[in-house]
Write a protein that holds these residues in place. Structure first.
Motif, mmCIF file in Angstrom:
data_model
loop_
_atom_site.group_PDB
_atom_site.id
_atom_site.type_symbol
_atom_site.label_atom_id
_atom_site.label_comp_id
_atom_site.label_asym_id
_atom_site.label_seq_id
_atom_site.Cartn_x
_atom_site.Cartn_y
_atom_site.Cartn_z
ATOM 1 N N LEU A 240 3.514 0.093 2.428
ATOM 2 C CA LEU A 240 4.822 0.099 1.770
ATOM 3 C C LEU A 240 5.748 1.129 2.419
ATOM 4 O O LEU A 240 6.944 0.878 2.602
ATOM 5 C CB LEU A 240 4.654 0.398 0.279
ATOM 6 C CG LEU A 240 4.203 -0.792 -0.580
ATOM 7 C CD1 LEU A 240 3.772 -0.319 -1.965
ATOM 8 C CD2 LEU A 240 5.330 -1.827 -0.691
ATOM 9 N N GLY A 241 5.198 2.284 2.790
ATOM 10 C CA GLY A 241 6.013 3.279 3.484
ATOM 11 C C GLY A 241 6.513 2.743 4.818
ATOM 12 O O GLY A 241 7.688 2.916 5.178
ATOM 13 N N SER A 242 5.632 2.071 5.546
ATOM 14 C CA SER A 242 6.009 1.465 6.822
ATOM 15 C C SER A 242 7.098 0.419 6.615
ATOM 16 O O SER A 242 8.076 0.354 7.377
ATOM 17 C CB SER A 242 4.775 0.834 7.475
ATOM 18 O OG SER A 242 5.118 0.134 8.646
ATOM 19 N N MET A 243 6.949 -0.397 5.592
ATOM 20 C CA MET A 243 7.920 -1.449 5.302
ATOM 21 C C MET A 243 9.312 -0.877 5.051
ATOM 22 O O MET A 243 10.305 -1.362 5.592
ATOM 23 C CB MET A 243 7.471 -2.248 4.076
ATOM 24 C CG MET A 243 8.426 -3.358 3.668
ATOM 25 S SD MET A 243 8.095 -3.988 2.008
ATOM 26 C CE MET A 243 8.873 -2.710 1.008
ATOM 27 N N VAL A 244 9.388 0.177 4.238
ATOM 28 C CA VAL A 244 10.691 0.764 3.910
ATOM 29 C C VAL A 244 11.339 1.349 5.170
ATOM 30 O O VAL A 244 12.550 1.211 5.387
ATOM 31 C CB VAL A 244 10.548 1.828 2.810
ATOM 32 C CG1 VAL A 244 11.876 2.540 2.579
ATOM 33 C CG2 VAL A 244 10.061 1.178 1.514
ATOM 34 N N GLY A 245 10.541 1.977 6.017
ATOM 35 C CA GLY A 245 11.079 2.488 7.272
ATOM 36 C C GLY A 245 11.661 1.378 8.124
ATOM 37 O O GLY A 245 12.754 1.510 8.695
ATOM 38 N N LYS B 173 13.734 2.279 -3.210
ATOM 39 C CA LYS B 173 13.165 3.430 -3.911
ATOM 40 C C LYS B 173 11.853 3.083 -4.603
ATOM 41 O O LYS B 173 10.853 3.808 -4.477
ATOM 42 C CB LYS B 173 14.169 3.950 -4.940
ATOM 43 C CG LYS B 173 13.635 5.059 -5.843
ATOM 44 C CD LYS B 173 14.675 5.495 -6.859
ATOM 45 C CE LYS B 173 14.107 6.549 -7.803
ATOM 46 N NZ LYS B 173 15.112 7.012 -8.805
ATOM 47 N N SER B 174 11.828 1.982 -5.351
ATOM 48 C CA SER B 174 10.616 1.629 -6.103
ATOM 49 C C SER B 174 9.443 1.318 -5.179
ATOM 50 O O SER B 174 8.286 1.567 -5.534
ATOM 51 C CB SER B 174 10.888 0.439 -7.028
ATOM 52 O OG SER B 174 11.222 -0.717 -6.270
ATOM 53 N N ASP B 175 9.736 0.793 -3.993
ATOM 54 C CA ASP B 175 8.656 0.499 -3.043
ATOM 55 C C ASP B 175 7.984 1.796 -2.585
ATOM 56 O O ASP B 175 6.764 1.860 -2.446
ATOM 57 C CB ASP B 175 9.209 -0.254 -1.830
ATOM 58 C CG ASP B 175 9.780 -1.611 -2.209
ATOM 59 O OD1 ASP B 175 9.070 -2.385 -2.867
ATOM 60 O OD2 ASP B 175 10.936 -1.879 -1.852
ATOM 61 N N VAL B 176 8.789 2.834 -2.336
ATOM 62 C CA VAL B 176 8.221 4.118 -1.930
ATOM 63 C C VAL B 176 7.452 4.746 -3.092
ATOM 64 O O VAL B 176 6.385 5.347 -2.895
ATOM 65 C CB VAL B 176 9.324 5.071 -1.428
ATOM 66 C CG1 VAL B 176 8.705 6.378 -0.930
ATOM 67 C CG2 VAL B 176 10.133 4.432 -0.312
ATOM 68 N N GLN B 177 7.983 4.594 -4.300
ATOM 69 C CA GLN B 177 7.278 5.125 -5.473
ATOM 70 C C GLN B 177 5.904 4.480 -5.616
ATOM 71 O O GLN B 177 4.887 5.169 -5.801
ATOM 72 C CB GLN B 177 8.103 4.876 -6.737
ATOM 73 C CG GLN B 177 9.356 5.731 -6.846
ATOM 74 C CD GLN B 177 10.233 5.318 -8.014
ATOM 75 O OE1 GLN B 177 10.399 4.125 -8.284
ATOM 76 N NE2 GLN B 177 10.809 6.308 -8.703
ATOM 77 N N ILE C 107 8.222 5.678 11.266
ATOM 78 C CA ILE C 107 7.543 4.369 11.164
ATOM 79 C C ILE C 107 6.196 4.331 11.888
ATOM 80 O O ILE C 107 5.208 3.841 11.309
ATOM 81 C CB ILE C 107 8.462 3.239 11.668
ATOM 82 C CG1 ILE C 107 9.703 3.136 10.769
ATOM 83 C CG2 ILE C 107 7.722 1.904 11.687
ATOM 84 C CD1 ILE C 107 10.791 2.229 11.323
ATOM 85 N N PRO C 108 6.079 4.796 13.159
ATOM 86 C CA PRO C 108 4.811 4.610 13.881
ATOM 87 C C PRO C 108 3.568 5.119 13.168
ATOM 88 O O PRO C 108 2.566 4.396 13.107
ATOM 89 C CB PRO C 108 5.056 5.330 15.214
ATOM 90 C CG PRO C 108 6.526 5.220 15.421
ATOM 91 C CD PRO C 108 7.119 5.364 14.052
ATOM 92 N N PRO C 109 3.551 6.351 12.607
ATOM 93 C CA PRO C 109 2.306 6.772 11.953
ATOM 94 C C PRO C 109 1.948 5.921 10.745
ATOM 95 O O PRO C 109 0.772 5.619 10.516
ATOM 96 C CB PRO C 109 2.580 8.231 11.553
ATOM 97 C CG PRO C 109 4.067 8.386 11.577
ATOM 98 C CD PRO C 109 4.546 7.451 12.629
ATOM 99 N N LEU C 110 2.940 5.509 9.963
ATOM 100 C CA LEU C 110 2.654 4.671 8.796
ATOM 101 C C LEU C 110 2.193 3.285 9.221
ATOM 102 O O LEU C 110 1.261 2.713 8.639
ATOM 103 C CB LEU C 110 3.899 4.570 7.911
ATOM 104 C CG LEU C 110 4.343 5.887 7.257
ATOM 105 C CD1 LEU C 110 5.697 5.719 6.577
ATOM 106 C CD2 LEU C 110 3.299 6.364 6.254
#
Length: 539
Positions: free
Chosen positions: A369-374, A476-480, A394-397
């Motif tokens: 999800l973190g990668s997606m938001v980036g 925001k909710s995706d990162v949460q 993005i790369p590490p996630l």
């Protein structure tokens, strides 16, 4: 690990389709041999075959191919652009998976001895298998070509390693050996063979002689004209693509062609190529053009386009990249299930998959999800000022989400060693000691697997904080959810570490692992709270 050897025999026949196919069929019919590529050339009157198999199988495949060549190829009538001195001109063996160069040397010697005895023709050893330094380089072994072979065989220094030291007119001689992965590579020139050859002389290591060496190391080359393509080529062998990569050769050809006012029209790879070589080219062009590409398939596509590998024939990665050809499906039955199937498997009357596999999945979903938001922030016009930041986030996630997926199955398999120990006999004191040792080793494995899940998840927190701080606020909710999933995944893996620690007798091991795990668990709580706080501050 399964042992895989590559064999790349070159035969002095590129025009007779029946002979070309007969040799190919002999390889196909050899058990445990897989024919990867057949590359005939009418101008060179030569066909390069590429096949892989076990060490034993490749010897049988090469022998089967040589038998056909002995019957169907007559060197007395052979003419072609490429240097050659035998019907089976050269037959190298290359380590691919789980095989050392020393093993390939033994394979080459076994093949050379058997083929020479059966076919009664001379065989020379070259490259890593050579018995003398002056025989290591193929051009030295093949000097004078077929036409000069009779005189050369009269020289005691050039007595063959196997077979008769006499000229066999219909066959000539064969060089066999072991070498690193050689890439046969041609760059297309919209000019003359003379112009292509001038460029090759500038670049190949030997250059124009000792007084005028070429610019590139571990490169052999020449120029020729290919009638079927209606263009000239700088044709090279890259003996070590880590020394002179494909893209370096291609770019150097372009420079020299520009000096001669000659056009370059792409290139071609003869046979197959290692994935690493293609990705090296991709990374070069990514850096040169300041591109942002993460997925392997897109990197491959970039390299194919920039090098013009589709110029004279389609370049299909699944057929040309050896790693893809020999790859076996990953042993990940759980991770390969559809979502519904995985949930139903978890919910079934079975202890596996259990909390450890679910924890790995949760951690992977969190980083995903973190990668997606980036990625939903990068490249968006109103967030263009954040592109440089997203390139860091993005790369590490992206990578961690992929690395966590195998941990789903690894957790389920973690107890295999322990269960093997549990089933061991315990009738004698020695057996009981062996059983205890095996079980203790198995428990440590069962602890290290969820610990690895924790370690991977722990690496994601800084990027998660950054994506919370700079990511698209609409997500925001995706990162949460991602932060909570990652924290829960780490927490679940931690519980699996703890539950297996009770049976460990090694106090030093226990102390070290618990200290690391507790540190990561504490960090997960703090970092998750930090991510959520950042998001709340942004509104």
């Amino acid at each position: 690990m399964k042992k895989i050897v590559e064999c790349v025999p070159n035969f002095s026949e590129g025009r007779n389709p029946e002979t070309i196919e007969a040799i190919a069929q002999a390889i196909r019919e050899t058990p445990d041999c897989r024919l990867l590529d057949v590359d005939p050339g009418a101008s060179t009157n030569r066909t390069v075959y590429t096949f892989v198999g076990s060490p034993e199988a490749v010897v049988e495949g090469a022998l089967a191919a040589a038998r056909v060549a002995r019957k169907r190829i007559d060197m007395r009538s052979h003419k072609g652009e490429h240097p050659r001195f035998g019907a089976m001109d050269v037959c190298p063996f290359i380590p691919v998976v789980g095989v050392t160069m020393e093993e390939c040397v033994a394979i080459a010697k076994d093949f050379g001895r058997r083929a020479a005895e059966e076919l009664q023709v001379p065989f020379f050893l070259y490259e890593e298998a050579a018995g003398h330094d002056y025989r290591r380089k193929l051009p030295d072994v093949r000097a004078g070509e077929y036409e000069g072979l009779a005189a050369r065989l009269d020289d005691p220094r050039w007595s063959p390693d196997f077979g008769p030291a006499e000229f066999v007119p219909s066959w000539g001689a064969t060089a066999t050996g072991a070498r690193k992965f050689l890439i046969a590579y041609n760059v297309n020139i919209l000019g003359t063979s003379n112009q292509a050859h001038r460029i090759a002389l500038n670049l190949r290591e030997a250059g124009r002689g000792e007084d005028e060496p070429g610019r590139l190391k571990d490169v052999k080359g020449m120029g020729w004209y290919v009638d079927e393509y209606n263009l000239a080529q700088v044709t090279v062998n890259l003996n070590d693509y880590t020394v002179t990569p494909i893209h370096v050769l291609y770019e150097e050809v372009k420079k020299d062609a520009a000096d001669l006012n000659v056009g370059v029209a792409g290139s071609e790879i003869v046979g197959v190529v290692p994935l690493e070589a293609i990705l090296m080219a991709a990374e070069y062009y990514i850096e040169k053009e300041n591109l942002f590409i993460l997925d392997e398939d897109q990197k491959v596509r970039l390299a194919v386009e920039r090098l013009g590998l589709n110029s004279v024939a389609p370049f299909h990665p699944e057929e040309k990249i050896v790693d893809y050809i020999v790859a076996e499906p990953p042993d990940e039955p759980l991770a390969s299930l559809p979502v519904r199937g995985f949930i139903e498997e978890v919910a079934s009357r079975s202890s596996a998959p259990g909390g450890g596999s679910v924890s790995a999945l949760l951690a992977a979903l969190g980083t995903g999800l973190g990668s997606m938001v980036g990625k939903l922030t990068f490249g968006v016009r109103k967030f263009e000022d954040l592109d440089a930041k997203m390139r860091e986030i993005i790369p590490p996630l992206h990578t961690l989400s992929k690395e966590l997926i195998p941990m789903i199955d690894a957790d389920t398999n973690a107890f295999t060693e322990y269960m093997e120990g549990l089933r061991m006999p315990r009738d004698t004191e020695e057996q009981r000691a062996d059983r205890s040792t095996k079980m203790q080793t198995g428990l440590k494995t069962a602890i290290r697997v969820p610990l690895k899940t924790m370690q991977l998840g722990d690496e994601a927190w800084e990027a998660m904080c950054e994506v919370a701080r700079y990511g698209n606020p609409a997500s925001k909710s995706d990162v949460q959810v991602g932060a909570r999933a990652l924290e829960t995944g780490i927490w679940g893996a931690y519980q699996n570490v703890l539950i297996n620690m009770g049976g460990i007798r090694d106090e030093a091991f226990k102390k070290e692992i618990l200290a690391e795990a507790e540190g990561m668990m504490d960090r997960a709580k703090k970092k998750c709270a930090e991510v959520l706080a950042i998001l709340d501050e942004r509104g």
